[in-house]
Scaffold this motif. Structure first.
Motif, short mmCIF file in Angstrom:
data_model
loop_
_atom_site.label_atom_id
_atom_site.label_comp_id
_atom_site.label_asym_id
_atom_site.label_seq_id
_atom_site.Cartn_x
_atom_site.Cartn_y
_atom_site.Cartn_z
N LEU A 44 3.93 -29.08 0.79
CA LEU A 44 5.19 -28.33 0.76
C LEU A 44 6.03 -28.74 -0.45
O LEU A 44 6.64 -27.89 -1.11
N THR A 45 6.06 -30.02 -0.77
CA THR A 45 6.83 -30.50 -1.92
C THR A 45 6.29 -29.91 -3.22
O THR A 45 7.05 -29.45 -4.08
N SER A 47 4.51 -27.16 -3.57
CA SER A 47 4.74 -25.70 -3.60
C SER A 47 6.18 -25.40 -3.99
O SER A 47 6.44 -24.49 -4.79
N LEU A 48 7.13 -26.15 -3.40
CA LEU A 48 8.54 -25.94 -3.75
C LEU A 48 8.79 -26.27 -5.22
O LEU A 48 9.54 -25.56 -5.90
N GLY A 127 1.28 -22.24 0.16
CA GLY A 127 2.56 -22.52 -0.48
C GLY A 127 2.62 -21.99 -1.90
O GLY A 127 3.63 -21.41 -2.32
N SER A 131 5.16 -19.11 -3.03
CA SER A 131 6.11 -19.34 -4.12
C SER A 131 6.05 -18.22 -5.14
O SER A 131 7.08 -17.66 -5.55
N SER A 148 16.42 -14.38 0.13
CA SER A 148 16.13 -15.79 0.43
C SER A 148 16.27 -16.07 1.92
O SER A 148 15.47 -16.80 2.51
#
Length: 519
Positions: A44-45, A47-48, A127, A131, A148
């Motif tokens: 997740l990190t 992908s963000l 992810g 994105s 969003s």
């Protein structure tokens, strides 16, 4: 908001489904979930970080480069979502069972670490796709906040469903879920295709096919429900262009047919082979028709034009013309050719066109004029006034006369055709003798034979006409490069994409038939 909600829900659900099943397996076997959550958190990190980096890069670029990046992101997003739709179309019914089989195999080989890696890769893949897809959708959204919010709600719901699967309380018909969300995402991806074509034009990559085919301004008034649905959800603008509509339809129709064509009407293997080969043949014929049949436009440019003074007065019997080798001045029956090969050449924009600027200069002696001239004749040539510095008592004449004509021309051409020209003709008289201690140089306006001097340019009406014709021809060449060049190439690639798997399938069938015959 709705498109990003569906994207977040659908993309997040696949990752949540895998994580939920892995967590359930680990719980049943009494193993801890720490390694799995580390893998999920790391994915997740990353992908963000990818999404934030792409957004920061987009804002740091100039406007045209921003549009180019949005185009690339849009194309990647369409490829991602199309692959996801088609993969889910084939595997949604057996997705959970297949996942459980893969997880069991991974648990047998590598234990909890293998499952943690499996969860990391699953979340990382989804992810990355999420994105890119959300970034492309947010760029086209009317409200970034609502878009969003929709993505956040979709992801939150997917996490809740994944948690329910982990606890065993949620039973979801994955086949039906992915089928109907796939229908919606096909519409969203078609809108992204249209938006990618629009940003490609704004980036200067796609200049053809920009004729507006409809005016939807009344239908998609800002703030209306129709605008939220048509522009916000489907990505269709108020002023769709020809190439955008064709791209939208070229994506929507075949993908919809592939996904939703009734199973009972689907052809068998032999029929599918014939269908692919027939489709490839149609694409080849269409490519050949466009490449060979697209009209070639030539500019309707006047290569000669009347010359006018700086005040706009037409010079009688004066014309400027352009040949392949010379710029030609015709004045009072006299013709002067200035070779283009001797010009100073620089590229520049003129009249809104990419043009070639040529500066030409010619200097020549006029030997057919009187070699001696009296004082009264000189006064006549200078408009009835005695030139400054001449004293009749000290310089009574007659004078020895040397005549010279100097022509300077600025010429602009585009695509080898005449666009504009302006220049100046100076008639120079050099006097000596007749009481003069040193030579005197005079610029005069009219020679004894009637030839005139001064600044000139070609008729502005002809310049405007030529500029319009050249702009029309340039746009026609742009259209031809796309419709008769780039598009046929894409069609041939599409035909190749149909032919190659069809030939492989035919070869496999032949080998299978041959082996059956031998046995």
């Amino acid at each position: 908001m709705l498109p990003t909600f569906i994207i977040g829900l659908r993309e997040g659900l696949e990752a949540a489904l895998i994580v939920g099943i892995i967590a359930a397996f680990l719980r049943q076997r009494g193993q801890g979930l720490g390694a799995m959550w580390i893998g999920v958190g790391t994915a997740l990190t990353l992908s963000l970080a990818v999404g934030l980096a792409l957004k920061a890069l987009e804002h740091a670029l100039p406007q045209r480069e921003q549009e180019a990046l949005e185009t690339v992101i849009g194309v990647i997003a369409v490829v991602f979502v199309t692959g996801m739709i088609l993969w889910m179309h084939r595997h949604a019914r057996d997705l959970k069972r297949n996942l459980e089989g893969d997880i069991g195999a991974a648990l047998g080989k590598g234990g909890g670490l293998a499952l943690a890696v499996m969860a990391f890769l699953a979340v990382l893949r989804e992810g990355f796709e999420t994105s890119v897809f959300l970034l492309a959708t947010l760029s086209a959204a009317q409200s970034g906040f609502l878009a969003s919010l929709g993505a956040a709600l979709g992801l939150a719901l997917s996490v809740a469903i994944g948690w329910g699967i982990y606890l065993g309380g949620v039973k979801l018909d994955l086949g039906r879920f992915f089928r109907w969300t796939g229908a919606f995402l096909i519409l969203v991806a078609a809108g992204l295709t249209l938006q990618a074509l629009r940003t490609a034009h704004e980036a200067g990559w796609l200049l053809a096919g920009q004729r507006q085919v409809a005016d939807l301004a009344a239908l998609v008034a800002p703030g209306s429900v129709q605008s939220a649905l048509i522009t916000g959800v489907l990505g269709i603008p108020a002023d769709p262009r020809l190439v955008e509509v064709l791209g939208w339809a070229a994506y929507l129709i075949p993908v919809t047919l592939i996904v939703f064509w009734p199973r009972r009407l689907r052809p068998d293997a032999q029929g599918a082979l014939r269908l692919r080969l027939g489709g490839a043949g149609a694409l080849v014929l269409l490519a050949a028709g466009l490449a060979l049949g697209w009209p070639k436009a030539e500019p309707a440019v006047r290569m000669q034009a009347p010359m006018v003074t700086a005040d706009g007065e037409t010079l009688s019997d004066a014309q400027f013309s352009l040949s392949s080798r010379d710029a030609i001045l015709s004045v009072a029956g006299q013709r002067l050719s200035l070779p283009l090969s001797q010009a100073e050449v620089t590229p520049e924009r003129h009249q809104g066109l990419a043009a070639t600027h040529r500066y030409l200069k010619s200097s020549r002696e006029l030997s057919d004029l009187p070699a001696r001239i009296g004082l009264q004749e000189l006064v006549t040539l200078t408009g009835g006034r005695l030139p400054v510095g001449l004293n009749p008592a000290r310089h009574p004449g007659p004078y020895a006369a040397t005549w010279q004509r100097i022509d300077k021309v600025d010429l602009w051409t585009a695509s080898g055709a005449l666009l504009d020209a302006e220049g100046r003709t100076d008639l120079v008289l050099t006097l000596s003798q007749g009481g003069l201690q040193t030579s005197r140089v005079l610029r005069i306006e009219r020679m004894p034979d009637g030839e005139t001097a001064g600044a000139w340019r070609i008729d502005p009406a002809v310049v405007a006409q030529n500029a319009r014709a050249l702009r029309t021809a340039e746009q026609a060449r742009i259209e031809a490069r796309f419709w008769a060049g780039a598009l046929p190439l894409f069609l041939l690639l599409g035909a190749l994409a149909l032919i190659v798997p069809a030939l492989r399938a035919a070869r496999r069938r032949s080998l299978s038939t041959f082996q059956e015959a031998r046995s």
